[in-house]
Write a protein that holds these residues in place. Sequence first.
Motif, mmCIF file in Angstrom:
data_model
loop_
_atom_site.group_PDB
_atom_site.id
_atom_site.type_symbol
_atom_site.label_atom_id
_atom_site.label_comp_id
_atom_site.label_asym_id
_atom_site.label_seq_id
_atom_site.Cartn_x
_atom_site.Cartn_y
_atom_site.Cartn_z
ATOM 1 N N LEU A 1 37.954 45.269 39.448
ATOM 2 C CA LEU A 1 37.584 45.629 38.078
ATOM 3 C C LEU A 1 37.309 47.118 37.910
ATOM 4 O O LEU A 1 37.243 47.619 36.793
ATOM 5 C CB LEU A 1 36.355 44.828 37.647
ATOM 6 C CG LEU A 1 36.617 43.343 37.357
ATOM 7 C CD1 LEU A 1 35.301 42.581 37.257
ATOM 8 C CD2 LEU A 1 37.425 43.181 36.081
ATOM 9 N N ALA B 1 41.533 48.274 37.875
ATOM 10 C CA ALA B 1 42.686 47.431 37.542
ATOM 11 C C ALA B 1 43.189 47.673 36.127
ATOM 12 O O ALA B 1 42.417 47.983 35.216
ATOM 13 C CB ALA B 1 42.314 45.952 37.705
ATOM 14 N N ARG C 1 43.243 42.586 34.807
ATOM 15 C CA ARG C 1 41.921 42.293 34.247
ATOM 16 C C ARG C 1 41.943 40.955 33.505
ATOM 17 O O ARG C 1 41.006 40.161 33.599
ATOM 18 C CB ARG C 1 41.473 43.417 33.310
ATOM 19 C CG ARG C 1 41.476 44.791 33.943
ATOM 20 C CD ARG C 1 40.916 45.855 33.022
ATOM 21 N NE ARG C 1 39.456 45.863 33.093
ATOM 22 C CZ ARG C 1 38.773 46.418 34.083
ATOM 23 N NH1 ARG C 1 39.401 47.006 35.084
ATOM 24 N NH2 ARG C 1 37.463 46.395 34.081
ATOM 25 N N CYS D 1 39.859 37.554 34.200
ATOM 26 C CA CYS D 1 39.128 36.814 33.165
ATOM 27 C C CYS D 1 39.487 35.333 33.190
ATOM 28 O O CYS D 1 38.612 34.461 33.086
ATOM 29 C CB CYS D 1 39.422 37.401 31.785
ATOM 30 S SG CYS D 1 38.750 39.053 31.515
ATOM 31 N N ILE E 1 32.554 39.171 30.851
ATOM 32 C CA ILE E 1 33.722 39.905 31.333
ATOM 33 C C ILE E 1 34.917 39.665 30.417
ATOM 34 O O ILE E 1 35.706 40.582 30.133
ATOM 35 C CB ILE E 1 34.051 39.502 32.785
ATOM 36 C CG1 ILE E 1 33.042 40.140 33.739
ATOM 37 C CG2 ILE E 1 35.463 39.932 33.178
ATOM 38 C CD1 ILE E 1 33.087 41.661 33.781
ATOM 39 N N ASN F 1 36.746 42.692 28.061
ATOM 40 C CA ASN F 1 38.175 42.980 28.172
ATOM 41 C C ASN F 1 38.960 42.395 26.997
ATOM 42 O O ASN F 1 40.168 42.177 27.102
ATOM 43 C CB ASN F 1 38.716 42.421 29.489
ATOM 44 C CG ASN F 1 38.217 43.191 30.696
ATOM 45 O OD1 ASN F 1 38.714 44.267 31.012
ATOM 46 N ND2 ASN F 1 37.218 42.650 31.376
ATOM 47 N N HIS G 1 32.838 46.744 36.065
ATOM 48 C CA HIS G 1 33.499 46.987 34.782
ATOM 49 C C HIS G 1 32.933 48.246 34.120
ATOM 50 O O HIS G 1 33.676 49.012 33.493
ATOM 51 C CB HIS G 1 33.335 45.793 33.845
ATOM 52 C CG HIS G 1 34.040 45.980 32.538
ATOM 53 N ND1 HIS G 1 35.367 45.665 32.356
ATOM 54 C CD2 HIS G 1 33.619 46.520 31.364
ATOM 55 C CE1 HIS G 1 35.725 45.983 31.122
ATOM 56 N NE2 HIS G 1 34.685 46.502 30.503
ATOM 57 N N TYR H 1 34.593 51.250 35.438
ATOM 58 C CA TYR H 1 35.914 51.386 34.818
ATOM 59 C C TYR H 1 35.806 52.047 33.443
ATOM 60 O O TYR H 1 36.541 53.002 33.134
ATOM 61 C CB TYR H 1 36.551 50.001 34.698
ATOM 62 C CG TYR H 1 37.875 49.976 33.975
ATOM 63 C CD1 TYR H 1 39.043 50.391 34.606
ATOM 64 C CD2 TYR H 1 37.963 49.525 32.655
ATOM 65 C CE1 TYR H 1 40.265 50.361 33.950
ATOM 66 C CE2 TYR H 1 39.178 49.494 31.990
ATOM 67 C CZ TYR H 1 40.324 49.910 32.639
ATOM 68 O OH TYR H 1 41.530 49.884 31.979
#
Length: 332
Positions: free
Chosen positions: A97, A100, A105, A109, A129, A133, A174, A177
């Motif tokens: 995460l 990616a 992603r 999920c 999550i 996303n 995340h 990211y």
Amino acid sequence: MILWLNELSLWLTFLDGNRKLVKYPGETELRIFKLLSKYIKDPLQARKFIDNLLPFLGKKAQNSDACVEALQVIRDIIPVSGSETSPKILNAVSPLLISAGLDMRLAICDLLGVLAETDPLVLSVAKLISELNATSVMEMGGLDYDTIVHAYEKMSMEFFYTIPENQALVILSHCVYDMSSNELILRHSAYRLLVSFVEFSIQILRLEVKSDHEMPEAMVTSIADGCWTEACIQRMINKFLLKHMADAMGKETSVQKEWIDLLREMVLKLPEVPNLHSFKILCSDDPEVDFFNNIIHLQKHRRSRALSRFRNAINAEGLPEVITNKVFVPLS
């Protein structure tokens, strides 16, 4: 048994004659795993099956296509394996995460959604999550920023009391990211949640001076269950946050700024972490003097002043080499 062995034999014959069609390393093996997964009915065999698939998600094998394929095969076998595989799977997907792309992603999920059906303890993180996303229904490949920001707003310091370390790492990965996002709103949202984790860390590190009746009930439960300890927090700070902070110093200035602001929060709020305490000398209530506020400032003289303050601090106090070399030297 005979049926799937015959089918496997046919597949191996076919694949052996079509090796030139293989698109990425490991594709042949993953095709075999995908074929075999349909015949796995025993939970113990399913768990061993997943153990053999997880290396395809490892850093050394991080081909995007291979990872997506492996995630899909793991997803399909989870209902057979049971909840015992949750920790291993969470530990495997967290690093993905951090960097990616969207396809991977979304595959993560989907996997977490299936995992949550088997292990309800993962449900809240799986939902978050998925929301973090969320994609736009109006723009192909675009993100649904309203849903993402709303998901961030659901989480605060108290949220971390309710989940163990491996689930927190999924969320924090995340955040790492989004800290590199081109979108300011995503960087700020991720930054605020990382600050919330720092504030949560303060509570755990200072537990020894509190009695149970002074702590929130959620914290008492979290500690009693062994979810969070001082060792966990020290590891998360040193091995996760500071590591990814160092990695970010090679990125654009807007990304560096978010991480430097976070480091200042950590220095001020986490004196219990040895690597951070020494840097408090660089902080100041005066924004024109504060090192962290000026080291990546647009004005050259402000940056020069910050570097001068940094050199003086090294000469006077001596600063931990790990953070100095990995975070500050790239900025000089």
